[in-house]
Write a protein that holds these residues in place. Structure first.
Motif, PDB file in Angstrom:
ATOM      1  N   GLU A   1      41.207  56.266  39.850  1.00  0.00           N
ATOM      2  CA  GLU A   1      40.565  55.344  40.631  1.00  0.00           C
ATOM      3  C   GLU A   1      40.062  54.057  39.959  1.00  0.00           C
ATOM      4  OE1 GLU A   1      36.986  57.533  41.435  1.00  0.00           O
ATOM      5  OE2 GLU A   1      38.059  59.229  42.689  1.00  0.00           O
ATOM      6  N   LEU A   2      39.867  52.985  40.632  1.00  0.00           N
ATOM      7  CA  LEU A   2      39.706  51.880  40.210  1.00  0.00           C
ATOM      8  C   LEU A   2      38.171  51.760  39.808  1.00  0.00           C
ATOM      9  CD1 LEU A   2      41.722  49.240  42.589  1.00  0.00           C
ATOM     10  CD2 LEU A   2      41.907  49.758  40.402  1.00  0.00           C
ATOM     11  N   THR A   3      37.671  51.743  38.904  1.00  0.00           N
ATOM     12  CA  THR A   3      36.374  51.523  38.444  1.00  0.00           C
ATOM     13  C   THR A   3      35.739  50.129  38.003  1.00  0.00           C
ATOM     14  OG1 THR A   3      36.762  53.800  37.171  1.00  0.00           O
ATOM     15  CG2 THR A   3      34.696  52.536  36.683  1.00  0.00           C
ATOM     16  N   PHE A   4      34.800  49.935  39.117  1.00  0.00           N
ATOM     17  CA  PHE A   4      34.094  48.508  38.904  1.00  0.00           C
ATOM     18  C   PHE A   4      33.434  48.291  37.491  1.00  0.00           C
ATOM     19  CE2 PHE A   4      30.938  45.305  39.191  1.00  0.00           C
ATOM     20  CZ  PHE A   4      31.598  44.170  39.764  1.00  0.00           C
ATOM     21  N   VAL A   5      33.910  47.258  36.836  1.00  0.00           N
ATOM     22  CA  VAL A   5      33.277  46.691  35.474  1.00  0.00           C
ATOM     23  C   VAL A   5      32.354  45.638  35.613  1.00  0.00           C
ATOM     24  CG1 VAL A   5      33.666  46.351  33.083  1.00  0.00           C
ATOM     25  CG2 VAL A   5      35.166  47.897  34.324  1.00  0.00           C
ATOM     26  N   LEU A   6      31.153  45.751  35.584  1.00  0.00           N
ATOM     27  CA  LEU A   6      30.206  44.441  35.501  1.00  0.00           C
ATOM     28  C   LEU A   6      30.290  43.609  34.368  1.00  0.00           C
ATOM     29  CD1 LEU A   6      28.016  43.143  37.407  1.00  0.00           C
ATOM     30  CD2 LEU A   6      26.451  44.358  36.042  1.00  0.00           C
ATOM     31  N   PRO A   7      30.888  42.348  34.574  1.00  0.00           N
ATOM     32  CA  PRO A   7      31.240  41.676  33.431  1.00  0.00           C
ATOM     33  C   PRO A   7      29.936  41.089  32.830  1.00  0.00           C
ATOM     34  CG  PRO A   7      31.932  40.660  35.075  1.00  0.00           C
ATOM     35  CD  PRO A   7      31.335  41.672  35.664  1.00  0.00           C
ATOM     36  N   THR A   8      29.838  40.821  31.552  1.00  0.00           N
ATOM     37  CA  THR A   8      28.998  40.060  30.885  1.00  0.00           C
ATOM     38  C   THR A   8      29.612  38.849  30.206  1.00  0.00           C
ATOM     39  OG1 THR A   8      28.733  41.392  28.961  1.00  0.00           O
ATOM     40  CG2 THR A   8      27.020  41.864  30.696  1.00  0.00           C
ATOM     41  N   PHE A   9      29.124  37.880  30.067  1.00  0.00           N
ATOM     42  CA  PHE A   9      29.630  36.650  29.067  1.00  0.00           C
ATOM     43  C   PHE A   9      28.915  36.404  27.876  1.00  0.00           C
ATOM     44  CE2 PHE A   9      30.626  36.474  33.735  1.00  0.00           C
ATOM     45  CZ  PHE A   9      31.853  36.380  33.877  1.00  0.00           C
TER      46      PHE A   9
END
Length: 399
Positions: free
Chosen positions: A206-214
């Protein structure tokens, strides 16, 4: 009057088979490195599976759409040196959210190279010796892994190395895929059915959403080097390979599309997409089809091969997770030996640049992290400073 040949009619078995071979070779030769790299920067098994799936789907869409639109074998792949960089960056971050942010920055910069040609030209102006030395420094520890694996786990590693060595002599194209197959068999035997039981919970990834941080430090130590090795180590050679077979690939749509796909894929754990080089030669060369106007079918076909492999990402991650890490790195090292040789050759090609290149190589290969910034950045910086110093117009003391 003769009828025009239909798009998929006639003798197209040859390019279709070339596309299948290229897809198998491209995936099998480096998927283990991708998974190991994603794990190295903090990805869970689910996130690594999602990242591999996103990469496969991204490659598939790019290959299918651009090959069909431009009727050229414009082929794409994930950034193999970029995956190696992820392993080298493990000392600087274990936060996969921050790594995803760095992937997005890399993708945006690739898009800007397409929209703003001056940026692309500035990347190509980085001295080849310095960029190649940095790449060699990234690859060197991974290419040591086969030696270490033979010493640490001889029962598993020696058959892998022997199969690679035999096929490297008689069928080089299949050497790494065969080595990976032997490694998979060895893992399956040593781990029993445990890895397959783990895989059964996620046979369909499954495509798992990754919340990015910068994180600025991760962007400098991972995002910028990833952009440089992807452009200098993959995109530039990709354009060169295509030109050697008589194709003029439009840079803007290629860079914008691959950069945008990198940005989208980053939200699901994928690191970087770019023009293919090695597999491009399989599909763009005369072995694909005598008529160069029909070779695009090979790339089109390879896109569907990647979709099939992407659906097996969950099993692939479970298999890699059940393996001793050194064994997977060893297979990756065998796959990257050619890239290491090429990078070292380019690094020392110009006599005047050998000392700066050597410094870049040594600093990058050291794996050091200073103030949270990884060795790839410091290697580039040290090499550039030594090159500037050695080229300064100040009078030198005679001996």
């Amino acid at each position: 009057m003769s009828r025009p040949e239909p798009a998929f009619g006639g003798s197209l078995a040859q390019p279709i088979s070339a596309g299948i071979v290229a897809g198998i070779t491209g995936f099998a030769s480096s998927f283990a490195l991708v998974i190991a790299g994603l794990h190295a920067v903090g990805a869970t098994d689910a996130q690594a599976s999602s990242g591999l799936l996103a990469l496969c789907f991204g490659v598939a869409v790019l290959c299918i759409v651009l090959a069909r639109v431009y009727r050229m074998p414009i082929s794409f792949a994930w950034s193999t040196p970029g995956a190696a960089l992820l392993i080298a960056a493990s000392a600087t971050t274990k936060n996969f959210s921050a790594a995803a942010g760095a992937f997005i920055v890399c993708g945006v910069l690739i898009v800007l190279c397409g929209l703003w040609p001056a940026l692309g030209r500035s990347i190509t102006r980085i001295p080849k010796s310095i960029a190649s030395a940095m790449l060699a420094g990234i690859l060197f520890p991974i290419c040591l892994a086969p030696v270490l694996a033979v010493v640490q786990i001889p029962a598993l590693a020696i058959p892998v190395v022997l199969v690679w060595l035999i096929l490297f002599r008689i069928a080089p194209r299949w050497a790494v895929p065969a080595a990976m197959a032997v490694a998979a068999i060895a893992i399956g035997i040593s781990a029993g059915t445990g890895w397959l039981t783990a895989a059964s919970t996620s046979l369909v990834p499954e495509l798992t959403f990754v919340l990015p941080t910068f994180d600025p430090l991760v962007i400098v130590s991972l995002g910028l080097p990833l952009f440089i090795v992807t452009m200098a180590g993959q995109n530039v050679p990709g354009f060169v390979v295509m030109s050697t077979f008589g194709y003029t690939v439009p840079p803007r749509p290629v860079l914008v599309a691959s950069g945008a796909a990198t940005v989208v894929g980053a939200f699901f754990g994928a690191h970087a997409l770019n023009l293919a080089a090695i597999t491009a030669a399989i599909m763009a060369g005369p072995d694909s089809h005598p008529d160069k106007s029909k070779r695009w079918v090979a790339t089109f076909t390879s896109g569907f091969v990647y979709i099939v492999f992407g659906l097996g990402a969950g099993v692939a991650v479970a298999l890699i997770s059940a393996s001793p890490p050194i064994l997977i790195t060893a297979v990756a090292g065998l796959a990257l030996l050619g890239a290491l040789v090429g990078a070292l050759s380019n690094a020392i090609e110009e006599v005047a640049h050998r000392i700066p290149a050597a410094a870049t190589f040594l600093v990058t290969a050291s794996g050091i992290a200073i103030i949270g910034i990884g060795s790839a950045f410091w290697g580039l910086l040290v090499g550039a400073l030594i090159m500037l110093w050695s080229a300064s117009p100040w009078p030198r003391r005679r001996t």
